[in-house]
Enzyme design. Sequence first.
Site, mmCIF file in Angstrom:
data_model
loop_
_atom_site.group_PDB
_atom_site.id
_atom_site.type_symbol
_atom_site.label_atom_id
_atom_site.label_comp_id
_atom_site.label_asym_id
_atom_site.label_seq_id
_atom_site.Cartn_x
_atom_site.Cartn_y
_atom_site.Cartn_z
ATOM 1 N N ASP A 1 0.864 -1.170 0.000
ATOM 2 C CA ASP A 1 0.000 0.000 0.000
ATOM 3 C C ASP A 1 0.905 1.225 0.000
ATOM 4 O O ASP A 1 2.111 1.135 0.266
ATOM 5 C CB ASP A 1 -0.894 -0.036 1.247
ATOM 6 N N ASP B 1 -0.008 5.098 1.180
ATOM 7 C CA ASP B 1 -0.086 6.053 2.293
ATOM 8 C C ASP B 1 0.081 5.356 3.635
ATOM 9 O O ASP B 1 -0.585 4.370 3.933
ATOM 10 C CB ASP B 1 -1.427 6.781 2.281
#
Length: 270
Positions: A16, A18
């Site tokens: 992922d 953020d």
Amino acid sequence: MTEHATEGSRVAAFFDLDKTVIAKSSTLAFSRPFFQEGLINRRAVLKSAYAQFVFMLAGADDDQMDRMRSHITALCQGWDVEQVRSIVEETLHDIVDPLVYKEATQLISDHKDEGHDVVVVSASGAELVAPIATMVGATHSVGTRMVVSAGRYSGDVDFYCAGENKAVAVKQLAAEHHYDLDRCHAYSDSISDLPLLEAVGHPTAVNPDRALRRVAERRGWPILTFSDPVSLHARIPRPSGATVAVTAIGLGAATVAGAAWYGLRRRRRS
């Protein structure tokens, strides 16, 4: 890490973006330059700031993800690609460079040393995710795909790379690149990425929100804490105009996600 990729049974590590690779939400990170250039108003900036606070406390559920998608289509419709190109070219490197976790870059390097592909999978726009993935040395990237018509963003979403769709994207990549998902790794901070983590044999929670931490603890998944952003300026060249020219909608998606968080919280409090 001990497994090595073999012919017909390759291994990938899915990250992922953020709070897993970069240290803050792109929602807040890019709100100021967009405000300064008139693409969003002061109210949207305040919503983005509030969203950053909420983002730090908890992950998004399905309802919130749907609201984010709706706001993306509403805010970005009609944006001129040329205007956004100029904004991105001036701000992307300076904004992202100081935010990359040192621990993430080391982990990415470790996977590459093992012969693994590295894939960044994010709900941000594909045009934004790709240059960031290149910056950190990833092999591939997947992000939200928006529709462009006559040089402007139509407001339509071709593929929203969030929630269950992250798992869909990972499975498609596995078929294309012959990944053995049982041997693959995935890293995320958010409970919204549970489908992504469940799609692989080696899931890891990174800076997890409370809901994901509970799941990780219950299932015995590793939990990592990344806390040391490091500037990549000395090692990474500035992106060219051609590279950043098409990053528009990714930034729009990041900014408007803040509005979705803010609006949902207000409705729940009222």
